[in-house]
Scaffold this active site. Structure first.
Site, PDB file in Angstrom:
ATOM      1  N   LYS A 148       0.838  -1.191   0.000  1.00 54.38           N
ATOM      2  CA  LYS A 148       0.000   0.000   0.000  1.00 54.38           C
ATOM      3  C   LYS A 148       0.871   1.239   0.000  1.00 54.38           C
ATOM      4  CE  LYS A 148       0.795   1.958   3.277  1.00 54.38           C
ATOM      5  NZ  LYS A 148       2.110   2.505   3.744  1.00 54.38           N
ATOM      6  N   TYR A 236      -4.286   3.928   6.396  1.00 54.46           N
ATOM      7  CA  TYR A 236      -4.686   2.874   7.348  1.00 54.46           C
ATOM      8  C   TYR A 236      -6.035   3.213   7.986  1.00 54.46           C
ATOM      9  CZ  TYR A 236       0.005   0.922   7.144  1.00 54.46           C
ATOM     10  OH  TYR A 236       1.167   0.345   6.715  1.00 54.46           O
TER      11      TYR A 236
HETATM   12  P1  NAD Z   1      12.547   1.645   2.188  1.00 53.97           P
HETATM   13  O1  NAD Z   1      13.062   2.932   1.666  1.00 53.97           O
HETATM   14  O2  NAD Z   1      13.099   1.157   3.480  1.00 53.97           O
HETATM   15  O3  NAD Z   1      12.711   0.500   1.120  1.00 53.97           O
HETATM   16  C1  NAD Z   1      12.528   0.726  -0.255  1.00 53.97           C
HETATM   17  C2  NAD Z   1      13.366  -0.259  -1.045  1.00 53.97           C
HETATM   18  O4  NAD Z   1      13.224   0.073  -2.432  1.00 53.97           O
HETATM   19  C3  NAD Z   1      14.864  -0.175  -0.727  1.00 53.97           C
HETATM   20  O5  NAD Z   1      15.406  -1.467  -0.704  1.00 53.97           O
HETATM   21  C4  NAD Z   1      15.429   0.609  -1.894  1.00 53.97           C
HETATM   22  O6  NAD Z   1      16.774   0.278  -2.176  1.00 53.97           O
HETATM   23  C5  NAD Z   1      14.521   0.157  -3.026  1.00 53.97           C
HETATM   24  N1  NAD Z   1      14.495   1.098  -4.157  1.00 53.97           N
HETATM   25  C6  NAD Z   1      14.546   0.752  -5.453  1.00 53.97           C
HETATM   26  N2  NAD Z   1      14.526   1.825  -6.222  1.00 53.97           N
HETATM   27  C7  NAD Z   1      14.489   2.885  -5.421  1.00 53.97           C
HETATM   28  C8  NAD Z   1      14.481   4.290  -5.658  1.00 53.97           C
HETATM   29  N3  NAD Z   1      14.490   4.799  -6.897  1.00 53.97           N
HETATM   30  N4  NAD Z   1      14.422   5.104  -4.595  1.00 53.97           N
HETATM   31  C9  NAD Z   1      14.380   4.633  -3.335  1.00 53.97           C
HETATM   32  N5  NAD Z   1      14.404   3.293  -3.049  1.00 53.97           N
HETATM   33  C10 NAD Z   1      14.458   2.443  -4.088  1.00 53.97           C
HETATM   34  O7  NAD Z   1      10.960   1.821   2.306  1.00 53.97           O
HETATM   35  P2  NAD Z   1       9.949   0.907   3.112  1.00 53.97           P
HETATM   36  O8  NAD Z   1       9.543   1.606   4.356  1.00 53.97           O
HETATM   37  O9  NAD Z   1      10.488  -0.470   3.235  1.00 53.97           O
HETATM   38  O10 NAD Z   1       8.669   0.938   2.145  1.00 53.97           O
HETATM   39  C11 NAD Z   1       8.590   0.097   1.003  1.00 53.97           C
HETATM   40  C12 NAD Z   1       7.113  -0.151   0.672  1.00 53.97           C
HETATM   41  O11 NAD Z   1       6.510  -0.803   1.770  1.00 53.97           O
HETATM   42  C13 NAD Z   1       6.286   1.100   0.426  1.00 53.97           C
HETATM   43  O12 NAD Z   1       5.314   0.837  -0.540  1.00 53.97           O
HETATM   44  C14 NAD Z   1       5.614   1.362   1.756  1.00 53.97           C
HETATM   45  O13 NAD Z   1       4.409   2.072   1.637  1.00 53.97           O
HETATM   46  C15 NAD Z   1       5.375  -0.054   2.210  1.00 53.97           C
HETATM   47  N6  NAD Z   1       5.274  -0.189   3.673  1.00 53.97           N
HETATM   48  C16 NAD Z   1       4.212  -0.849   4.161  1.00 53.97           C
HETATM   49  C17 NAD Z   1       4.071  -0.980   5.522  1.00 53.97           C
HETATM   50  C18 NAD Z   1       2.884  -1.749   6.067  1.00 53.97           C
HETATM   51  O14 NAD Z   1       2.712  -1.768   7.283  1.00 53.97           O
HETATM   52  N7  NAD Z   1       2.101  -2.381   5.225  1.00 53.97           N
HETATM   53  C19 NAD Z   1       5.016  -0.449   6.388  1.00 53.97           C
HETATM   54  C20 NAD Z   1       6.124   0.214   5.841  1.00 53.97           C
HETATM   55  C21 NAD Z   1       6.248   0.335   4.466  1.00 53.97           C
END
Ligand code: NAD
Length: 388
Positions: A148, A236
């Site tokens: 999401k 959420y």
């Molecule tokens: P994050 O920044 O920690 O991770 C993102 C990942 O994408 C990294 O591994 C990064 O290297 C990669 N990536 C690839 N191309 C990229 C670019 N151009 N710029 C930046 N990163 C790039 O983020 P996150 O918090 O892990 O979030 C990732 C996804 O998960 C999002 O869609 C977020 O909304 C979702 N999320 C969901 C929940 C939940 O509770 N459902 C919680 C946190 C995050």
């Protein structure tokens, strides 16, 4: 079938475990070696894991590493078979730690089409990349669970839904609380009328964004984030309110709510206060914020009782209380079978295997992006009511 207690007290009063141990000891004494023993009749062994579907996890960032990947370890219908990352060393390291056989980069991602060990793909990338990687995975013939919010724009969400239909594959959006036992229990009580007719739902979800925290960088950059606090965290409360309402609103309105000179919010909103009305007379309102201390709560008021969930959508320790008026309330309980992260991937594996609709399909993600975009239109015009 004999239960464990009967089993331990076998025929003739001799505990079977002791009896088996004695036999093993005798065999070992006879041969001088360790000896295996047959399984005693009637042992109620736990269910073996069902046939597990293979999953590729795309994007190895903080949420994937801390919640998604550990969640698979508790799943019994899903297993990780590939990691996809732009950082080969990180992918290899994690693959070794978790016994995952294959790794792919973003450039050779389309090769997953030929990989028979991948049935499903879990997209855990920044929002601005969801549509591209979801559609590529669907074209590769895989089922896709996408994090999401579903994508940056309504048009992207529509293209994802169309791609799933064209590929005849499942598309789900990872609204994990639909697989979280306490949320499921509150939803059940609302649906069964325990609160009476639903009259009002209020929900807040936010945190104070640290712009130095790496995962926050793309969240504050509209091309990668799609939207601001409402996209990332407010969704959420919106999605939770709709899950409990179990009906569609007919109007929305919203106002922006954050300090306008805050340097964090140059391209995305730092807060949004929203309202929805429903044809039944139910109304809902809530807030999202990147400016207030972290929290998530939902309170649903029926004509005869209310349930207050606080926190409502945390990872591990959600709580709910039932109130029948001015009383202090009684806790709502639900025994977790396993974590919502495991339940979510297993739920998706089951849906793909049985070809039945997933609980949180692409259409639900599209609905929420449409509503948030309508809220933005309202806020851009100072809070006018927008029919939906
Ligand atoms: P994050 O920044 O920690 O991770 C993102 C990942 O994408 C990294 O591994 C990064 O290297 C990669 N990536 C690839 N191309 C990229 C670019 N151009 N710029 C930046 N990163 C790039 O983020 P996150 O918090 O892990 O979030 C990732 C996804 O998960 C999002 O869609 C977020 O909304 C979702 N999320 C969901 C929940 C939940 O509770 N459902 C919680 C946190 C995050």
């Amino acid at each position: 079938m004999m239960d464990r207690r009967q089993l331990l007290l076998g025929a003739g009063g001799l505990p079977l475990v002791a009896s088996a141990a004695a036999t093993a000891q005798t065999a070992a004494q006879t041969t001088g070696k360790a000896a295996g023993q047959p399984l005693p009749n009637g042992v109620d062994l736990p269910e073996p894991p069902k046939k597990r579907l293979g999953w590729a996890v795309v994007g190895l960032g903080s949420y994937a590493i801390n919640q998604v990947i550990p969640g698979f370890l508790q799943a019994d219908e899903s297993r990780m078979t590939a990691f996809v990352s732009g950082n080969p060393a990180k992918a290899k390291d994690l693959a070794e730690r978790y016994g995952v056989a294959k790794t792919y980069g973003y450039d050779d991602f389309d090769k997953i089409a030929a990989d028979k060990d991948i049935d499903c793909v879990y997209i855990v990338l920044p929002v601005g990349l969801h549509a591209e990687y979801t559609i590529r995975a669907l074209k590769a013939g895989k089922h896709v669970l996408c994090e999401k919010p579903m994508a940056s724009t309504v048009e992207e969400c529509e293209a994802m839904v169309a791609a799933a239909k064209a590929a005849n594959r499942q598309l789900g959006v990872a609204y994990r609380v639909h697989f979280e036992p306490l949320n499921i229990e509150v939803k059940r009580r609302c649906k069964q009328g325990e609160l009476g007719d639903l009259r009002y739902i209020t929900g807040d979800a936010g945190f104070n964004a640290d712009p130095q925290y790496p995962p926050m960088k793309w969240r504050l950059d509209k091309p990668l984030a799609g939207g601001g606090s409402m996209y990332d965290i407010g969704i959420y409360a919106l999605n939770g309110a709709l899950m409990l309402a179990d009906q569609m609103p007919d109007s929305v309105s919203a106002v922006y709510a954050y300090p306008k000179d805050d340097p964090r919010f140059k391209t995305v909103e730092g807060g949004l206060n929203w309202r929805m009305t429903f044809p039944s007379g139910l109304s809902a309102q809530g807030s999202s914020s990147y400016c207030y201390a972290g929290g998530s709560r939902i309170k649903v008021f029926g004509a005869s009782a209310a349930i207050n969930m606080d926190p409502a959508s945390d990872y591990y320790d959600n709580r709910a209380n039932l109130h029948r008026g001015w009383d202090p309330g009684t806790p709502v309980r639900a025994a977790p079978p396993y974590t919502q992260f495991a339940a979510q991937v297993d739920g998706f594996s089951q849906a793909t295997r049985s070809n039945t609709p997933h609980r949180t399909p692409g259409e639900m993600g599209l609905r929420d992006i449409r509503l948030i975009q309508a809220m933005y239109r309202s806020a851009d015009q100072g809070g006018v009511v927008v029919k939906v």
